[in-house]
Enzyme design. Structure first.
Site, PDB file in Angstrom:
ATOM      1  N   TRP A 231      46.503   5.315  12.701  1.00 32.21           N
ATOM      2  CA  TRP A 231      46.336   6.330  13.751  1.00 32.21           C
ATOM      3  C   TRP A 231      45.297   7.386  13.383  1.00 32.21           C
ATOM      4  O   TRP A 231      44.331   7.611  14.103  1.00 32.21           O
ATOM      5  CB  TRP A 231      47.699   6.979  14.024  1.00 32.21           C
ATOM      6  CG  TRP A 231      47.670   8.197  14.882  1.00 32.21           C
ATOM      7  CD1 TRP A 231      46.752   8.508  15.852  1.00 32.21           C
ATOM      8  CD2 TRP A 231      48.615   9.267  14.891  1.00 32.21           C
ATOM      9  NE1 TRP A 231      47.077   9.707  16.456  1.00 32.21           N
ATOM     10  CE2 TRP A 231      48.212  10.185  15.875  1.00 32.21           C
ATOM     11  CE3 TRP A 231      49.767   9.521  14.149  1.00 32.21           C
ATOM     12  CZ2 TRP A 231      48.924  11.366  16.139  1.00 32.21           C
ATOM     13  CZ3 TRP A 231      50.484  10.683  14.426  1.00 32.21           C
ATOM     14  CH2 TRP A 231      50.064  11.585  15.405  1.00 32.21           C
TER      15      TRP A 231
ATOM     16  N   GLN B 194      39.157   9.776   9.452  1.00 25.48           N
ATOM     17  CA  GLN B 194      39.356  10.573   8.255  1.00 25.48           C
ATOM     18  C   GLN B 194      39.133   9.804   6.955  1.00 25.48           C
ATOM     19  O   GLN B 194      39.001  10.403   5.898  1.00 25.48           O
ATOM     20  CB  GLN B 194      40.772  11.173   8.251  1.00 25.48           C
ATOM     21  CG  GLN B 194      41.014  12.158   9.374  1.00 25.48           C
ATOM     22  CD  GLN B 194      42.430  12.708   9.364  1.00 25.48           C
ATOM     23  OE1 GLN B 194      43.252  12.327   8.546  1.00 25.48           O
ATOM     24  NE2 GLN B 194      42.713  13.601  10.278  1.00 25.48           N
TER      25      GLN B 194
ATOM     26  N   ASP C 227      49.794  -1.877  12.914  1.00 21.66           N
ATOM     27  CA  ASP C 227      49.798  -1.203  14.217  1.00 21.66           C
ATOM     28  C   ASP C 227      48.540  -0.364  14.388  1.00 21.66           C
ATOM     29  O   ASP C 227      48.165   0.396  13.498  1.00 21.66           O
ATOM     30  CB  ASP C 227      51.029  -0.302  14.334  1.00 21.66           C
ATOM     31  CG  ASP C 227      51.069   0.433  15.661  1.00 21.66           C
ATOM     32  OD1 ASP C 227      51.535  -0.169  16.651  1.00 21.66           O
ATOM     33  OD2 ASP C 227      50.620   1.598  15.719  1.00 21.66           O
TER      34      ASP C 227
ATOM     35  N   TYR D  13      42.432   5.006  18.993  1.00 23.50           N
ATOM     36  CA  TYR D  13      42.300   5.564  17.653  1.00 23.50           C
ATOM     37  C   TYR D  13      40.830   5.552  17.225  1.00 23.50           C
ATOM     38  O   TYR D  13      40.193   4.495  17.182  1.00 23.50           O
ATOM     39  CB  TYR D  13      43.133   4.790  16.634  1.00 23.50           C
ATOM     40  CG  TYR D  13      44.630   4.848  16.852  1.00 23.50           C
ATOM     41  CD1 TYR D  13      45.213   5.769  17.719  1.00 23.50           C
ATOM     42  CD2 TYR D  13      45.479   3.978  16.184  1.00 23.50           C
ATOM     43  CE1 TYR D  13      46.589   5.817  17.916  1.00 23.50           C
ATOM     44  CE2 TYR D  13      46.862   4.024  16.359  1.00 23.50           C
ATOM     45  CZ  TYR D  13      47.399   4.938  17.236  1.00 23.50           C
ATOM     46  OH  TYR D  13      48.772   4.977  17.426  1.00 23.50           O
TER      47      TYR D  13
ATOM     48  N   SER E 287      55.506   3.110  24.442  1.00 25.62           N
ATOM     49  CA  SER E 287      55.482   4.176  23.440  1.00 25.62           C
ATOM     50  C   SER E 287      55.692   5.525  24.116  1.00 25.62           C
ATOM     51  O   SER E 287      54.978   5.863  25.077  1.00 25.62           O
ATOM     52  CB  SER E 287      54.150   4.173  22.691  1.00 25.62           C
ATOM     53  OG  SER E 287      54.087   5.224  21.749  1.00 25.62           O
TER      54      SER E 287
ATOM     55  N   GLN F  32      57.860   2.649  20.895  1.00 20.87           N
ATOM     56  CA  GLN F  32      57.276   3.287  19.712  1.00 20.87           C
ATOM     57  C   GLN F  32      57.355   4.809  19.866  1.00 20.87           C
ATOM     58  O   GLN F  32      56.531   5.420  20.540  1.00 20.87           O
ATOM     59  CB  GLN F  32      55.823   2.857  19.487  1.00 20.87           C
ATOM     60  CG  GLN F  32      55.258   3.435  18.197  1.00 20.87           C
ATOM     61  CD  GLN F  32      53.905   2.889  17.812  1.00 20.87           C
ATOM     62  OE1 GLN F  32      53.042   3.628  17.361  1.00 20.87           O
ATOM     63  NE2 GLN F  32      53.697   1.588  17.984  1.00 20.87           N
TER      64      GLN F  32
ATOM     65  N   GLY G 183      51.008   5.450   7.329  1.00 18.70           N
ATOM     66  CA  GLY G 183      49.561   5.469   7.209  1.00 18.70           C
ATOM     67  C   GLY G 183      49.211   5.938   5.810  1.00 18.70           C
ATOM     68  O   GLY G 183      50.068   6.402   5.060  1.00 18.70           O
TER      69      GLY G 183
ATOM     70  N   ASN H  49      55.157   4.343  -0.227  1.00 23.53           N
ATOM     71  CA  ASN H  49      55.942   4.199   1.001  1.00 23.53           C
ATOM     72  C   ASN H  49      56.619   2.842   1.093  1.00 23.53           C
ATOM     73  O   ASN H  49      57.752   2.728   1.577  1.00 23.53           O
ATOM     74  CB  ASN H  49      55.048   4.414   2.223  1.00 23.53           C
ATOM     75  CG  ASN H  49      54.588   5.853   2.378  1.00 23.53           C
ATOM     76  OD1 ASN H  49      55.301   6.773   2.024  1.00 23.53           O
ATOM     77  ND2 ASN H  49      53.388   6.042   2.900  1.00 23.53           N
TER      78      ASN H  49
END
Length: 337
Positions: free
Chosen positions: A21, A27, A49, A54, A152, A177, A285, A295
């Site tokens: 995302w 970034q 995903d 995005y 979502s 979502q 992410g 994670n």
């Protein structure tokens, strides 16, 4: 890596999904993005995903290149449609038949695949009849461009209406979502019970509240350099609602609980989300491969009743539960942006 069924469907997904995302194409430089995807694959993550919006379509392209050469049958690729892409003309957003049909073809081209496993309505479109939207999704499925359909940030009544149409059209509406984490629990009152009843699973985004639940933001201290809170290109705005002293103080109090469970703060947050058996997967992410590994180790963790109670006692004063906070936006509002 553990797997779960996506709702009541037969599709299995990895408990931890990798999402891009706020990273790929914006970034995070492409080399770093590719390294994160590679690490995700090494950790056994098979579910990825993304969305056409995005980084204004760049995230899909980066993910497609990152997954090139992987065995397609061993992956579950999700994307979404609704938000503006391209120049933002009047048909460049929403859930009209025109936008859905054009968007799925563009997404498949960017992702370098013939089909996606899950195609999701990124928001509800209040200017397009739901019948038109669901009929278009049904044609996407029948043309073999998507296997399953999801939504979502839809409200419970919207999900219920879409489920009725999906049954009539004989397509599989299998997931929602939502944003869901220790401090943002707006789905628990209405959306989650409705999805449980109808057989939809939750594909959760922001399980660590965009980094806030890692504990790296300490009240009264400067934010870590390079963190989202210091990003003046939109990242800081994204998490501003969590950057209140009362929230950050409560988050710091979770550290002894995480230590007692042998987990990092991030792992505790992701593991907490996965205790809900209506959650099919938690999307994480990353800007660095080590964050992916950290994670991923929340998969398969089972928190005992004492730990769950202790978490609730600490965090309850700052929990948001109001179902009206479900993120709805009208097409008219999009045109004003």
């Amino acid at each position: 890596m553990q797997t779960r069924n996506l709702g009541k469907s037969g599709l299995k997904v990895s408990e931890i999904a990798y999402g891009n995302w706020l990273t790929h194409g914006s970034q995070v430089e492409e080399d770093a993005a590719l390294a994160c995807v590679r690490r995700a694959l090494d950790e056994g993550i098979t579910t990825f995903d993304t969305a056409d919006v995005y980084a204004n379509t760049r995230a899909e392209s980066v993910l497609g290149r990152a997954l090139q050469g992987e065995r397609r049958e061993g992956l579950e690729i999700f994307t979404k449609v609704f938000w503006p892409t391209g120049p933002g003309m009047h048909n460049d957003h929403g859930l009209s038949r025109k936008h859905i049909m054009e968007s799925i073809d563009a997404s498949l081209k960017r992702l370098g695949t013939d089909y996606v496993d899950l195609y999701q309505a990124h928001r509800y479109d209040d200017e397009t009849p739901l019948e038109e939207t669901m009929e278009a999704f049904a044609d996407v499925v029948r043309h073999g461009k998507a296997l399953y359909i999801g939504v979502s940030e839809w409200r419970a009544d919207q999900i219920r209406a879409a489920h009725v149409l999906a049954r009539e059209l004989r397509i599989s509406l299998v997931s929602n979502q939502p944003q869901y984490n220790l401090i943002w629990r707006v789905i628990e009152a209405e959306v989650e019970p409705t999805c449980r009843e109808l057989g939809l699973g939750q594909v959760v985004f922001s399980p660590i509240a965009q980094g806030v639940l890692t504990g790296k933001y300490v009240p009264g201290q400067p934010h870590p350099e390079g963190s989202r809170a210091t990003d003046d290109k939109g990242g800081a705005d994204m998490i501003s609602r969590w950057m209140q002293d009362d929230v950050l103080e409560r988050v710091q109090q979770l550290k002894p609980i995480a230590d007692g469970a042998g987990l990092t703060m991030a792992q505790l947050a992701v593991a907490w989300v996965l205790q809900n058996d209506n959650v099919s997967c938690a999307i994480v992410g990353a800007s660095r491969p080590d964050q992916v590994s950290d994670n991923a180790r929340a998969a398969g963790v089972r928190l005992d009743a004492d730990a769950m109670k202790a978490i609730d006692e600490v965090i309850e004063p700052v929990v948001v539960r109001d179902p009206e906070q479900t993120q709805q936006i009208s097409r008219a509002a999009l045109m004003q942006r």
